[in-house]
Scaffold this motif. Structure first.
Motif, mmCIF file in Angstrom:
data_model
loop_
_atom_site.group_PDB
_atom_site.id
_atom_site.type_symbol
_atom_site.label_atom_id
_atom_site.label_comp_id
_atom_site.label_asym_id
_atom_site.label_seq_id
_atom_site.Cartn_x
_atom_site.Cartn_y
_atom_site.Cartn_z
ATOM 1 N N LYS A 158 10.834 3.016 -6.810
ATOM 2 C CA LYS A 158 11.390 2.012 -7.724
ATOM 3 C C LYS A 158 12.229 0.956 -7.019
ATOM 4 N N PRO A 159 13.203 1.337 -6.170
ATOM 5 C CA PRO A 159 13.974 0.281 -5.485
ATOM 6 C C PRO A 159 13.119 -0.575 -4.563
ATOM 7 N N LEU A 160 12.086 0.033 -3.995
ATOM 8 C CA LEU A 160 11.167 -0.725 -3.144
ATOM 9 C C LEU A 160 10.460 -1.805 -3.954
ATOM 10 N N LEU A 161 10.017 -1.435 -5.140
ATOM 11 C CA LEU A 161 9.349 -2.403 -6.023
ATOM 12 C C LEU A 161 10.305 -3.506 -6.455
ATOM 13 N N GLN A 162 11.520 -3.125 -6.790
ATOM 14 C CA GLN A 162 12.494 -4.126 -7.226
ATOM 15 C C GLN A 162 12.832 -5.085 -6.096
ATOM 16 N N MET A 163 12.890 -4.563 -4.866
ATOM 17 C CA MET A 163 13.136 -5.420 -3.714
ATOM 18 C C MET A 163 12.002 -6.429 -3.542
ATOM 19 N N LEU A 164 10.780 -5.957 -3.701
ATOM 20 C CA LEU A 164 9.626 -6.842 -3.551
ATOM 21 C C LEU A 164 9.557 -7.877 -4.671
ATOM 22 N N LEU A 165 10.004 -7.475 -5.873
ATOM 23 C CA LEU A 165 9.974 -8.415 -6.995
ATOM 24 C C LEU A 165 10.903 -9.603 -6.765
ATOM 25 N N GLU A 166 11.975 -9.381 -6.012
ATOM 26 C CA GLU A 166 12.861 -10.500 -5.688
ATOM 27 C C GLU A 166 12.138 -11.544 -4.841
ATOM 28 N N LYS A 167 11.189 -11.095 -4.039
ATOM 29 C CA LYS A 167 10.424 -12.007 -3.194
ATOM 30 C C LYS A 167 9.183 -12.535 -3.910
ATOM 31 N N PRO A 174 0.811 -1.227 0.000
ATOM 32 C CA PRO A 174 0.000 0.000 0.000
ATOM 33 C C PRO A 174 0.842 1.273 0.000
ATOM 34 N N LEU A 175 2.072 1.186 0.530
ATOM 35 C CA LEU A 175 2.943 2.358 0.553
ATOM 36 C C LEU A 175 3.290 2.808 -0.865
ATOM 37 N N ILE A 176 3.398 1.866 -1.770
ATOM 38 C CA ILE A 176 3.779 2.183 -3.150
ATOM 39 C C ILE A 176 2.811 3.180 -3.772
ATOM 40 N N SER A 177 1.517 2.954 -3.587
ATOM 41 C CA SER A 177 0.526 3.846 -4.203
ATOM 42 C C SER A 177 0.628 5.259 -3.639
ATOM 43 N N ILE A 178 0.927 5.384 -2.339
ATOM 44 C CA ILE A 178 1.075 6.713 -1.732
ATOM 45 C C ILE A 178 2.310 7.409 -2.296
ATOM 46 N N LEU A 179 3.413 6.682 -2.386
ATOM 47 C CA LEU A 179 4.639 7.269 -2.928
ATOM 48 C C LEU A 179 4.439 7.748 -4.356
ATOM 49 N N LEU A 180 3.722 6.945 -5.138
ATOM 50 C CA LEU A 180 3.477 7.349 -6.523
ATOM 51 C C LEU A 180 2.576 8.571 -6.579
ATOM 52 N N GLU A 181 1.557 8.573 -5.728
ATOM 53 C CA GLU A 181 0.644 9.718 -5.706
ATOM 54 C C GLU A 181 1.366 10.992 -5.273
ATOM 55 N N LEU A 182 2.308 10.856 -4.343
ATOM 56 C CA LEU A 182 3.062 12.017 -3.865
ATOM 57 C C LEU A 182 4.263 12.337 -4.751
ATOM 58 N N ASN A 183 4.354 11.601 -5.863
ATOM 59 C CA ASN A 183 5.390 11.859 -6.869
ATOM 60 C C ASN A 183 6.794 11.638 -6.306
#
Length: 622
Positions: free
Chosen positions: A326-335, A311-320
């Protein structure tokens, strides 16, 4: 035979301890001379208790294993001696008049539920043994310290002695509290812990136990009050801060939850959920600077969990904040390498940065994993549109609509893709569907005007442009297109009126000046035309068409030098345009400069000017 053995063992268990007690007392009097009996007996009694319990523990266990019922009966008959098996201080009053000038009474109180003690004695579990052993060991150490304090009455520190005795009494109650806590006797445990706190009110561990008891009793308010007391004793205790924040979060008191979570966040980053809560709170209250601060801070925590990260991802994107996302997403993709949401979010970041090629790659991966997500299909289509793949974009817009058929934006974007793919009738159909679904903005009518223009439906085109202007009175592109379309319908005067409206709204709209100049040129109003060409050039000095057409006006007025200068400027701006070459050739011809005329005529012909080519062919034939 077995019966006689048991009786012998019982005699050993009961009589020997009593003799040992008397022996210890007698010896102790001789070893520590000068100690008055009341004060001495406390030490002697407790030391003896400790020694006896250490001696008898294994033998009691053996009896319990063999004949627990018979042992229970014997224990009931010998309750007084049984008390010696546990280190309890029972209504012992120490009186010693010489300790201070004033008579001192140290009253160590403790009432024991003997039936409860008997029942507990029969339950010699490992955990209980450990509790008893630890308590006995600590008690023995305390008693040794007390004996050292009173060994030299001339140098006795009465305050220190009193503190030790009070501590001894407090530990007794805390010990009973631990036993009751272990047996989940919550009310008895509370009573014992609170009694201990009356002697030693700064025992943090006792408050922690009390807090745990109130949780088990489902008493939130008392639990919170206990935590607040704990916080008074340890203001920087991060676990207490976290628990207080969590309680108020559960009780939906956001103001208090934020208060404690912010104090916690000032101390540590070990609680990502607390920092995330602050990010959510400030995002909801539209305090975007703080929301950004805490969301970025949460994203950078090393122990971030997937449940928070998503859920944090959507807030970060909304707040630009794409760089933090991006690194958060890449970290999650490893899992979670098969997580379509993560690929979609990476696509959103790339799209936001106008990196449409990478956005396309991420969206394609998301669609492979989750083809029925209409939102991702739509974004994939948008990326294809941005990269100029209009036909492929149409296909994915159609897939998005198949999954969400009443989405007006999907119809609108599909119509735009169809327009760019030159499928104009289909585009009109989807523009109209979007309008029917409530998509009612100036751009859709403007696009409908452009689509009808491509189909040469000029009057329909003008009607749609005018609808766009009705919704947006300063829609300059629509006004300009109305004027241009009226030109095509040979209604030049009407066209001129719209062009004048454009430059009134926007005095630097150079295309309008250029078309107004053309209007006057076509009417033979050459000086007026030159005036508007010059205005167009003043706004856009790179406008080679204005230079070329202005050269025509000068030539027709017989102002050859001005015409020559205008044509040469047009050629410098666009060396590949044959028109100014041809017209400059004509200008030199009119001045009887035939060699120069021929030179520019050849260049015009070489660049494909039809008139120059014909003239050159006729010259060759001649």
């Amino acid at each position: 035979m077995k019966k006689h053995r048991f009786l012998l063992l019982f005699v050993f268990l009961i009589i020997i301890p009593i003799n040992a007690l008397e022996y210890t007392r007698n010896v102790s009097y001789e070893l520590i001379p000068g100690i008055e009996p009341p004060l001495y007996r406390l030490y002697a009694y407790e030391q003896t208790v400790y020694q006896i319990t250490q001696q008898l523990e294994n033998q009691v266990q053996e009896l319990l294993d063999k004949q627990p019922r018979r042992v229970r009966r014997q224990i009931v008959l010998a309750e007084d001696e049984l008390i010696l098996l546990l280190p309890n201080l029972i209504d012992i009053v120490i009186e010693y008049e010489n300790l201070t000038a004033t008579h001192q009474i140290f009253n160590i109180k403790g009432k024991v539920d003997r039936d409860l003690l008997i029942e507990r004695l029969l339950d010699l579990s490992d955990k209980k043994r450990q509790i008893l052993t630890d308590y006995r060991r600590n008690l023995y150490i305390d008693l040794v310290e007390i004996s050292e304090l009173i060994s030299n009455l001339a140098e006795i520190d009465t305050n220190n002695l009193r503190t030790k005795l009070l501590t001894l009494n407090a530990e007794y109650w805390f010990f009973l509290g631990e036993l009751s806590y272990y047996y989940q006797e919550w009310q008895q445990a509370l009573l014992s812990y609170n009694s201990g706190l009356s002697f030693f009110e700064e025992n943090v561990d006792a408050y922690r136990r009390i807090y745990s008891i109130y949780l088990n009793l489902n008493n939130q308010q008392r639990a919170i009050a206990t935590l607040e007391k704990l916080l008074e004793l340890s203001p920087d205790d991060i676990e207490t801060l976290y628990r207080l924040g969590k309680h108020w979060e559960v009780l939906r008191d956001k103001e208090k939850a934020v208060f404690y979570y912010e104090r916690l966040a000032d101390e540590t980053d070990d609680y990502p959920e607390a920092v995330y809560y602050l990010a959510i709170h400030y995002h909801e209250t539209e305090d975007y600077p703080k929301a950004s601060e805490y969301s970025i801070r949460t994203a950078n925590l090393p122990n971030l969990t997937i449940d928070i990260a998503k859920p944090l991802i959507s807030i970060l994107l909304e707040l630009n904040h794409p760089n933090e996302t991006k690194p958060l997403l890449q970290m999650l993709l490893e899992k979670e390498p098969r997580n379509a949401y993560l690929y979609k979010s990476l696509g959103d970041i790339s799209y936001q940065k106008e990196d449409f090629v990478h956005a396309l790659i991420f969206y394609q991966q998301a669609v492979k994993i989750r083809p029925n997500d209409h939102y991702t299909q739509f974004n994939l289509a948008n990326s294809l549109f941005k990269t100029g793949s209009y036909t492929d974009a149409v296909g994915h817009y159609q897939k998005a609509l198949a999954l969400n058929k009443d989405n007006s934006v999907y119809h609108y974007n599909l119509a735009n893709a169809l327009f760019n793919a030159e499928r104009y009738n289909e585009a009109i159909d989807h523009y109209q569907k979007a309008i029917n679904l409530g998509f009612n903005n100036p751009e859709i009518y403007f696009n409908l005007g452009n689509t009808n223009y491509q189909l040469k439906n000029y009057q329909e085109s003008i009607d749609f442009y005018q609808q766009a202007v009705e919704l947006k009175s300063d829609y300059l592109a629509a006004l300009f297109n109305i004027a241009h379309t009226y030109e095509l319908l040979k209604e030049e005067d009407t066209a001129l009126g719209y062009y004048m409206q454009v430059i009134k709204l926007d005095p630097i709209y150079y295309q309008a000046y250029y078309n107004i100049a053309n209007y006057h040129k076509n009417l033979g109003e050459l000086e007026k035309a030159i005036e508007f060409y010059q205005k167009s050039i003043a706004i856009n000095p790179e406008d080679d068409y204005s230079y070329s057409n202005m050269g025509d006006c000068y030539r027709m007025l017989g102002l050859y030098e001005e015409a020559e200068a205008a044509y040469i400027q047009a050629i410098e701006l666009d060396p590949e345009n044959p028109v100014p070459y041809n017209n400059l050739s004509l200008t030199y011809y009119l001045q009887e400069e035939y060699l120069k005329s021929l030179q520019y005529l050849r260049k015009a012909a070489k660049l494909g000017h039809y008139n120059a080519r014909n003239i050159m062919q006729n010259m060759v034939l001649d």
